[in-house]
Design an enzyme around this catalytic site. Structure first.
Site, PDB file in Angstrom:
ATOM      1  N   SER A 175       0.781  -1.126   0.090  1.00  0.00           N
ATOM      2  CA  SER A 175      -0.187  -0.011   0.022  1.00  0.00           C
ATOM      3  C   SER A 175       1.039   1.277  -0.092  1.00  0.00           C
ATOM      4  O   SER A 175       1.779   1.627  -0.919  1.00  0.00           O
ATOM      5  CB  SER A 175      -1.136   0.107   1.130  1.00  0.00           C
ATOM      6  OG  SER A 175      -1.999   0.866   1.089  1.00  0.00           O
ATOM      7  N   ASP A 223     -10.328  -5.435  -3.184  1.00  0.00           N
ATOM      8  CA  ASP A 223      -9.622  -4.494  -2.375  1.00  0.00           C
ATOM      9  C   ASP A 223     -10.570  -3.307  -2.160  1.00  0.00           C
ATOM     10  O   ASP A 223     -10.865  -2.318  -3.189  1.00  0.00           O
ATOM     11  CB  ASP A 223      -8.240  -4.147  -2.850  1.00  0.00           C
ATOM     12  CG  ASP A 223      -7.505  -3.357  -2.102  1.00  0.00           C
ATOM     13  OD1 ASP A 223      -8.019  -2.479  -1.405  1.00  0.00           O
ATOM     14  OD2 ASP A 223      -6.361  -3.588  -2.011  1.00  0.00           O
ATOM     15  N   HIS A 225      -7.434  -5.816   1.245  1.00  0.00           N
ATOM     16  CA  HIS A 225      -6.439  -5.084   1.417  1.00  0.00           C
ATOM     17  C   HIS A 225      -5.273  -5.544   2.761  1.00  0.00           C
ATOM     18  O   HIS A 225      -4.470  -4.681   3.038  1.00  0.00           O
ATOM     19  CB  HIS A 225      -6.735  -3.673   1.510  1.00  0.00           C
ATOM     20  CG  HIS A 225      -5.613  -2.655   1.354  1.00  0.00           C
ATOM     21  ND1 HIS A 225      -4.840  -2.245   0.124  1.00  0.00           N
ATOM     22  CD2 HIS A 225      -4.811  -1.644   2.249  1.00  0.00           C
ATOM     23  CE1 HIS A 225      -4.037  -1.398   0.066  1.00  0.00           C
ATOM     24  NE2 HIS A 225      -4.200  -1.076   1.599  1.00  0.00           N
TER      25      HIS A 225
HETATM   26  C1  LIG Z   1      -1.810  -4.525   9.696  1.00  0.00           C
HETATM   27  C2  LIG Z   1      -2.688  -3.810   8.635  1.00  0.00           C
HETATM   28  O1  LIG Z   1      -3.775  -4.191   8.609  1.00  0.00           O
HETATM   29  O2  LIG Z   1      -2.243  -2.964   7.956  1.00  0.00           O
HETATM   30  C3  LIG Z   1      -2.783  -1.982   7.268  1.00  0.00           C
HETATM   31  C4  LIG Z   1      -4.211  -1.932   6.958  1.00  0.00           C
HETATM   32  C5  LIG Z   1      -4.636  -0.843   6.303  1.00  0.00           C
HETATM   33  C6  LIG Z   1      -3.780   0.208   5.462  1.00  0.00           C
HETATM   34  C7  LIG Z   1      -4.152   1.049   4.628  1.00  0.00           C
HETATM   35  C8  LIG Z   1      -5.761   1.271   4.605  1.00  0.00           C
HETATM   36  C9  LIG Z   1      -3.435   1.795   3.811  1.00  0.00           C
HETATM   37  C10 LIG Z   1      -2.081   1.520   3.823  1.00  0.00           C
HETATM   38  O3  LIG Z   1      -1.065   1.953   3.294  1.00  0.00           O
HETATM   39  O4  LIG Z   1      -1.626   0.328   4.851  1.00  0.00           O
HETATM   40  C11 LIG Z   1      -2.414  -0.209   5.526  1.00  0.00           C
HETATM   41  C12 LIG Z   1      -1.832  -1.282   6.183  1.00  0.00           C
END
Ligand SMILES: CC(=O)Oc1ccc2c(C)cc(=O)oc2c1
Length: 283
Positions: free
Chosen positions: A153, A229, A262
Site C-alpha cells: 500500500s 480491495d 487490502h
Molecule cells: C496491519 C494492517 O492491517 O495494515 C494495514 C491496514 C490498512 C492499510 C491501509 C488502509 C493503507 C495502507 O497504506 O496500509 C495499510 C496497512
C-alpha cells in the site's frame, strides 16, 4: 556501526533470529526502530554472504506488522534472504497534528523527503530507507551487496519510488496493493500537499506513475493487487501505473488476484511468490 544500535529484542524463528533495534538516525533527526530477520546462514561464524530484501509497510503500521502477520520467515530462511523492516515514519517529534489522523504524520511518512516546515526537519523517510538504514543494518551480517525492495500500500508505493529514483541500488521491486498515483488520490493529495507544498510539479518527483513513465533504467517489477480491495478505485489506481509502464515499455507484471482485500491475509497468501521472485535477481 553496531555500537550505534541498541538491541530491543531477539526471538528465534525458523532457525534464524528476528531482532529489533533502535538507534538515532541523522536523516530523520530522531530515534528510529527497525527489525531484521537473519536466517541461520547469517548467524554462523563462517558468515556466508547473503542478500537483503527491504520491506516497507503501509499506513498505521510499525516495523512489527510484517513480522507478525506475513509468514515470510520460512521462505526467507530457505532462500537465504535477510529481511530488513523499517518503521513507517518518524515518531514523537512533537509536530502539530503529527498524531491526529491515520493517513498523515505518525505511521504515514510516505517514504519521501518533506520540503515543507515543520515536516522537513524529520520526515525524510526516503533518505532513511535508501541511505541511513542500509549503512546500519547491512554490517549486521556478511552482506553480498545485492538488495531488493518490496512493500504494501503506502509501502508498496514507497518501494516503487525508492527503487525508481535509485535503480542502481536495487536488483528488483515488488509490491502488494500499492498506491500507484498519489498525485491523483485522496491519501496522496493530503500527504503531498503537506509534506511537499502545493506545487504539483514537485509532486511528480515522488509519484511512482510519473517516475516509471520516464524511467531509463529498468528493474524486474512484480505487483499483486486484490480484486476485492476496498481501496482499489479511489486510492490505489493501478491503471495509472499500467498506462505509464506501457508508454515507457517498462516490464511490469501486475497480477489481479481474484477476491482478495487490502489486509495482511492477502500478503500472507502471496509473500512466498514475492520472495522467490526476488531470489531470482538477488543471486
Ligand atoms: C496491519 C494492517 O492491517 O495494515 C494495514 C491496514 C490498512 C492499510 C491501509 C488502509 C493503507 C495502507 O497504506 O496500509 C495499510 C496497512
Amino acid at each position: 556501526m553496531t555500537d550505534k544500535l541498541q538491541l530491543i529484542s531477539c526471538n528465534k524463528v525458523h532457525s534464524g533470529e528476528l531482532r529489533r533495534y533502535k538507534h538515532q538516525a541523522s536523516s530523520v533527526n530522531c530515534e528510529m526502530t527497525f527489525a531484521v530477520f537473519l536466517p541461520l546462514q547469517a548467524l554462523n561464524s563462517q558468515g556466508e554472504s547473503l542478500p537483503a530484501l527491504y520491506w516497507l509497510s503501509g499506513l498505521t503500521c510499525t516495523d512489527e506488522n510484517f513480522s507478525q502477520k506475513s509468514g515470510a520467515f520460512k521462505a526467507a530462511s530457505e532462500l537465504g534472504i535477510v529481511l530488513i523492516m523499517p518503521d513507517t515514519s518518524p515518531r514523537g517529534c512533537n509536530l502539530p497534528g503529527e498524531d491526529d489522523s491515520y493517513d498523515f504524520g505518525s505511521g504515514a511518512g510516505f517514504y519521501l523527503n518533506a520540503t515543507q516546515a515543520p515536516w522537513s526537519e524529520h520526515y525524510r523517510m526516503h533518505d532513511y530507507v535508501v541511505n541511513d538504514l542500509p549503512e546500519l543494518a547491512e554490517p549486521l551480517f556478511n552482506f553480498s551487496g545485492e538488495r531488493s525492495i518490496s512493500g504494501h500500500s503506502m509501502g508498496g508505493h514507497g518501494a516503487l519510488i525508492c527503487a525508481l529514483r535509485n535503480p542502481q541500488r536495487y536488483n528488483s521491486i515488488s509490491a502488494f496493493s500499492p498506491i500507484c498515483n498519489p498525485s491523483e488520490c485522496p491519501w496522496g493529495n493530503k500527504a503531498f500537499s503537506n509534506y511537499l507544498g502545493n506545487d504539483r510539479q514537485q509532486w511528480k518527483e515522488w509519484d511512482a506513475s510519473e517516475l516509471l513513465g520516464k524511467a531509463t533504467d529498468q528493474l524486474p517489477l512484480l505487483i499483486d493487487q486484490g480484486s476485492a480491495d476496498e481501496f482499489l478505485q479511489l486510492q490505489l489506481k493501478p491503471q495509472a501505473l499500467i498506462s505509464a509502464a506501457s508508454k515507457a515499455d517498462y516490464p511490469l507484471e501486475l497480477r489481479m488476484q481474484s477476491g482478495y482485500d487490502h489486509s495482511y491475509f492477502f500478503i500472507a497468501s502471496f509473500i512466498e511468490d514475492h520472495l522467490h521472485f526476488h531470489a531470482k535477481y538477488l543471486k
